[in-house]
Scaffold this active site. Structure first.
Site, PDB file in Angstrom:
ATOM      1  CE1 TYR A   1      -2.737   0.156  -6.330  1.00 11.55           C
ATOM      2  CE2 TYR A   1      -2.668  -0.549  -3.790  1.00 11.55           C
ATOM      3  CZ  TYR A   1      -1.798  -0.309  -5.127  1.00 11.55           C
ATOM      4  OH  TYR A   1      -0.466  -0.292  -4.842  1.00 11.55           O
TER       5      TYR A   1
ATOM      6  CD  GLU B   1      -3.013   7.167  -7.558  1.00 15.41           C
ATOM      7  OE1 GLU B   1      -1.673   7.592  -7.562  1.00 15.41           O
ATOM      8  OE2 GLU B   1      -3.536   6.283  -8.365  1.00 15.41           O
TER       9      GLU B   1
ATOM     10  CE  LYS C   1       3.134  -0.760  -4.945  1.00 13.42           C
ATOM     11  NZ  LYS C   1       2.518  -1.862  -5.870  1.00 13.42           N
TER      12      LYS C   1
ATOM     13  CG  HIS D   1       1.404   3.677  -6.269  1.00 10.36           C
ATOM     14  ND1 HIS D   1       0.478   3.164  -7.300  1.00 10.36           N
ATOM     15  CD2 HIS D   1       0.967   5.038  -6.298  1.00 10.36           C
ATOM     16  CE1 HIS D   1      -0.334   4.034  -7.808  1.00 10.36           C
ATOM     17  NE2 HIS D   1      -0.122   5.102  -7.333  1.00 10.36           N
TER      18      HIS D   1
ATOM     19  CG  ASN E   1       5.012  -3.649  -7.702  1.00  7.82           C
ATOM     20  OD1 ASN E   1       4.786  -3.050  -6.572  1.00  7.82           O
ATOM     21  ND2 ASN E   1       4.381  -3.619  -8.969  1.00  7.82           N
TER      22      ASN E   1
END
Ligand code: DAT
Ligand code: MG
Length: 134
Positions: free
Chosen positions: A49, A126, A9, A115, A112
């Site tokens: 998402y 995805e 990310k 992914h 975080n």
């Protein structure tokens, strides 16, 4: 053999963690099949998402994931989805065990670091979104 989608990310990319993260998946034995630096558009972020569309954090999640370059990858291997999730650790870095990516490099759930797809079905969806259906 299974495939999974993993993405460093914008926070992880900005902090220079791409190499460290690739290394952890390689050491585990997974095989890198695709990888690219890209910036996620709002449209792609909202599709990626979409399961979280109704959540209170959805807007901030889309803002964050579109905020700078990411490194998108496809990893292959036996139980690739589960093995990748165990390397990544729990969603909230505060709950993630030391030795996992989120446990070692994260502090808060909003940032975080990485992914990973949560099921083989999500992984194929995805991979299709980020790499086309190859
Ligand atoms: P994961 O990324 O572990 O699959 P998820 O699919 O439940 O977790 O959520 C997607 C991302 O949304 C997650 O990586 C970080 C963000 N997120 C999840 N829960 C959150 C919360 N309570 N507050 C803020 N961001 C959250
Ligand atoms: Mg998820």
């Amino acid at each position: 053999m299974e495939r999974t989608f993993v993405m460093v990310k914008p926070d992880g990319f900005k902090r220079g963690l791409v190499g460290e993260i690739i290394s952890r998946f390689e050491r585990k034995g997974l095989v890198l099949a695709e990888g690219k630096v890209m910036t996620v558009s709002r449209e792609l972020a909202e599709r990626h998402y979409s399961e979280h569309r109704e959540k209170p954090f959805f807007g901030e999640l889309v803002d964050f994931i579109t905020s700078g370059p990411v490194f998108a990858m496809v990893w292959e291997g036996p139980d690739a989805v589960k093995n990748a999730r165990s390397i990544i650790g729990k969603t909230n870095p505060a709950d993630a065990a030391p030795g996992t990516i989120r446990g070692d490099f994260g502090l808060v759930v909003d940032y975080n670091v990485v992914h990973g797809s949560d099921s083989p079905e999500s992984a194929e969806r995805e991979i299709g979104l980020f790499f086309g259906n190859n």
